[in-house]
Design an enzyme around this catalytic site. Structure first.
Site, PDB file in Angstrom:
ATOM      1  N   GLU A 174      25.662  43.681  36.888  1.00  0.00           N
ATOM      2  CA  GLU A 174      25.716  43.877  35.429  1.00  0.00           C
ATOM      3  C   GLU A 174      25.837  42.560  34.674  1.00  0.00           C
ATOM      4  O   GLU A 174      26.175  42.519  33.490  1.00  0.00           O
ATOM      5  CB  GLU A 174      26.875  44.820  35.080  1.00  0.00           C
ATOM      6  CG  GLU A 174      26.714  46.214  35.679  1.00  0.00           C
ATOM      7  CD  GLU A 174      25.698  47.097  34.950  1.00  0.00           C
ATOM      8  OE1 GLU A 174      25.700  47.117  33.715  1.00  0.00           O
ATOM      9  OE2 GLU A 174      24.892  47.768  35.622  1.00  0.00           O
ATOM     10  N   HIS A 250      32.525  48.253  32.160  1.00  0.00           N
ATOM     11  CA  HIS A 250      32.352  46.832  32.496  1.00  0.00           C
ATOM     12  C   HIS A 250      33.723  46.162  32.385  1.00  0.00           C
ATOM     13  O   HIS A 250      34.536  46.564  31.539  1.00  0.00           O
ATOM     14  CB  HIS A 250      31.428  46.114  31.493  1.00  0.00           C
ATOM     15  CG  HIS A 250      29.975  46.477  31.620  1.00  0.00           C
ATOM     16  ND1 HIS A 250      29.186  46.737  30.524  1.00  0.00           N
ATOM     17  CD2 HIS A 250      29.178  46.598  32.698  1.00  0.00           C
ATOM     18  CE1 HIS A 250      27.945  47.002  30.936  1.00  0.00           C
ATOM     19  NE2 HIS A 250      27.928  46.928  32.247  1.00  0.00           N
ATOM     20  N   CYS A 371      29.889  42.097  24.151  1.00  0.00           N
ATOM     21  CA  CYS A 371      28.659  42.612  24.778  1.00  0.00           C
ATOM     22  C   CYS A 371      27.433  41.973  24.164  1.00  0.00           C
ATOM     23  O   CYS A 371      26.397  41.854  24.810  1.00  0.00           O
ATOM     24  CB  CYS A 371      28.508  44.113  24.538  1.00  0.00           C
ATOM     25  SG  CYS A 371      29.858  45.099  25.157  1.00  0.00           S
TER      26      CYS A 371
HETATM   27  O1  SUG Z   1      25.200  49.608  29.352  1.00  0.00           O
HETATM   28  N1  SUG Z   1      25.212  51.178  26.218  1.00  0.00           N
HETATM   29  C1  SUG Z   1      25.421  49.976  27.016  1.00  0.00           C
HETATM   30  C2  SUG Z   1      26.584  49.196  26.455  1.00  0.00           C
HETATM   31  C3  SUG Z   1      26.693  47.862  27.130  1.00  0.00           C
HETATM   32  C4  SUG Z   1      27.920  47.116  26.718  1.00  0.00           C
HETATM   33  N2  SUG Z   1      27.944  45.861  27.346  1.00  0.00           N
HETATM   34  C5  SUG Z   1      29.048  45.241  27.825  1.00  0.00           C
HETATM   35  N3  SUG Z   1      30.191  45.867  27.957  1.00  0.00           N
HETATM   36  N4  SUG Z   1      28.924  44.030  28.188  1.00  0.00           N
HETATM   37  C6  SUG Z   1      25.678  50.348  28.472  1.00  0.00           C
HETATM   38  O2  SUG Z   1      26.359  51.342  28.724  1.00  0.00           O
HETATM   39  C7  SUG Z   1      24.015  53.155  25.510  1.00  0.00           C
HETATM   40  C8  SUG Z   1      22.619  53.519  25.105  1.00  0.00           C
HETATM   41  C9  SUG Z   1      22.511  54.917  24.586  1.00  0.00           C
HETATM   42  O3  SUG Z   1      23.280  55.775  24.973  1.00  0.00           O
HETATM   43  O4  SUG Z   1      21.590  55.129  23.755  1.00  0.00           O
HETATM   44  C10 SUG Z   1      24.108  51.895  26.344  1.00  0.00           C
HETATM   45  O5  SUG Z   1      23.195  51.583  27.083  1.00  0.00           O
END
Ligand code: SUG
EC number: 3.5.3.23
Length: 448
Positions: A174, A250, A371
């Site tokens: 990730e 994460h 993020c």
């Molecule tokens: O991978 N959300 C992302 C959020 C990522 C956050 N990043 C960090 N914590 N670094 C994920 O879960 C949701 C998309 C949706 O549901 O339309 C999404 O992909």
């Protein structure tokens, strides 16, 4: 030579929507099917970039991806013209169309893991694009991510790029969301801290019961090997499986580090004392003084941490050496968290100031300030070798806000994703963007 940490923020793409695609990410699940506002999302992100630039930090911008990803839909068997591919997918498999439209590349903390030149065997800055193997909609990001990073950091004398790890869950990676680096100065060798959720090959490590652990130990180890990190410059730690089950998908949802400081929740890790001793010992050998700030569960529970994204903050070192925390508006809205932050900044400790940003559009999909940015520590020569088109300036900010105003919709629902016109709008916008950011041809529609 002077060095600094540059934050490259992901520019929110024109298809930002709430697809409910990320099982284990509480915000993504609970806002599924709501109407989104891509224009507002992009402008909120740009406002944060501008504010950091005006505070004196070097700020960069990372381009969004081509969505809908028609090529990905073709790989799944949809055929015909681009419009027919989209319409067939909408009719036969709406969840696949939604996944191929996600603007999730905006969360560039997941784009790659980055090791600065002071840590690596060949003295270059190393990038490994993250395979994001846990979720289909994210697993399709890395080929374009690699091309965009390649266009931003093109000089092979200074920058080395590695392809994503094998695309299997055993090497689920990730990127920087599960990686932090501790150092005395950005230009000096540091300790890279890799946090994994489970081991794919060693059954002695516990795993969460409910939600997936996205990052494996084996993926972290492979990245450390690819980057040529020294054993005494690396620490591995396991996330507490119980917090993954509480929505900490994460590690950057429960801890953040910068310089010599780790800011973390009491329940974030397994074997915390041993981990802290190792960090202290390894940074100590490099002349550094590791310090940690633990937020006790009695003051802020894991649920409040997940809801407010207290730890998905940016911990930044100011010119005078003091630290600043960039938090989302949701921290101010949470009484316990806000009270904790008031106490933190008035205690005369390391973190002196908290700045609040409205990032609601991204937050509703589980993406806070941390993020939205990929950190790259660079010395002066390396910074001069970065494609200047992606470094934020006042004129670039103006150009990008005008570009957003011109091309983005202010409302998007699932049914809109089936509109072939949206694809044309996105491609027109991105074609213009590659010229603004001087990236050359990086998108499938520009290459094929
Ligand atoms: O991978 N959300 C992302 C959020 C990522 C956050 N990043 C960090 N914590 N670094 C994920 O879960 C949701 C998309 C949706 O549901 O339309 C999404 O992909």
């Amino acid at each position: 030579m002077k060095s600094c940490e540059v934050n490259f923020d992901g520019l929110v793409g024109p298809t930002h929507n709430y697809g409910g695609l990320s099982y284990g990410n509480v915000a993504s699940q609970s806002n599924s099917q709501q109407s989104s506002n891509p224009k507002e999302a992009a402008l909120q992100g740009l406002a944060k970039m501008k504010a950091l630039m005006e505070m004196g930090f070097v700020q960069g911008v990372l381009a969004p991806q081509e969505r809908p990803d028609v090529a990905a839909l073709r790989n799944l068997g949809f055929a015909g013209t681009d419009a027919q591919v989209i319409q067939q997918a909408a009719k036969q498999a709406m969840p696949l169309l939604v996944a191929s439209c996600s603007a999730s590349s905006m969360w560039v903390a997941n784009a790659a893991t980055v090791s600065p030149s002071a840590d690596t065997f060949d003295g270059r800055v190393h990038f490994t694009a993250a395979n994001l193997n846990c979720k289909y909609h994210r697993s399709i990001e890395h080929p374009t991510t690699s091309r965009v990073l390649g266009a931003m950091f093109a000089d092979q004398k200074h920058f080395a790029h590695h392809a994503a790890l094998p695309a299997v869950a055993q090497f689920g990676d990730e990127g920087a969301a599960n990686h932090t680096r501790f150092c005395r100065d950005y230009g000096e060798a540091g300790v890279e801290f890799f946090v994994f959720g489970r081991s794919a090959f060693d059954t002695r490590y516990p795993a969460p019961q409910k939600y997936p652990a996205r990052q494996t130990l084996e993926a972290s180890q492979a990245v450390a090997r690819l980057h040529g990190l020294r054993d005494d410059g690396v620490v591995y730690a396991q996330q507490n499986p119980a917090v993954i089950d509480a929505g900490v998908f994460h590690n950057d949802v429960i801890a953040v580090g910068n310089g010599e400081v780790l800011f973390y929740h009491e329940d974030a890790f397994l074997n915390t004392d041993q981990m802290l001793r190792e960090l202290q010992g390894k940074l100590g050998k490099l002349g550094g003084n590791f310090q940690s700030i633990c937020v006790p569960r009695a003051q802020v529970g894991v649920e409040d941490a997940v809801r407010s994204y207290l730890f998905n903050s940016q911990l930044l070192t100011r010119a005078d050496g003091s630290m600043l925390l960039i938090v989302p508006e949701e921290c101010r809205a949470n009484e316990r968290v806000w009270q904790y932050l008031q106490g933190l900044t008035s205690s005369g400790g390391l973190i002196r100031e908290v700045k609040v940003f409205d990032l609601k559009q991204s937050m509703q999909n589980g993406g806070g300030p941390a993020c939205l940015r990929l950190r790259v520590a660079l010395n002066e020569t390396e910074l001069a070798a970065v494609n200047p088109g992606v470094i934020m300036t006042a004129p670039l900010y103006d150009t990008l806000t005008q570009w957003v105003d011109k091309h983005y919709r202010d409302s998007l629902r699932e049914t809109d994703l089936a509109d072939p016109q949206l694809l044309l709008e996105c491609r027109t916008a991105l074609d213009e963007l590659t010229q603004i950011l001087k990236l050359g041809s990086v998108y499938p529609f520009q290459i094929n």
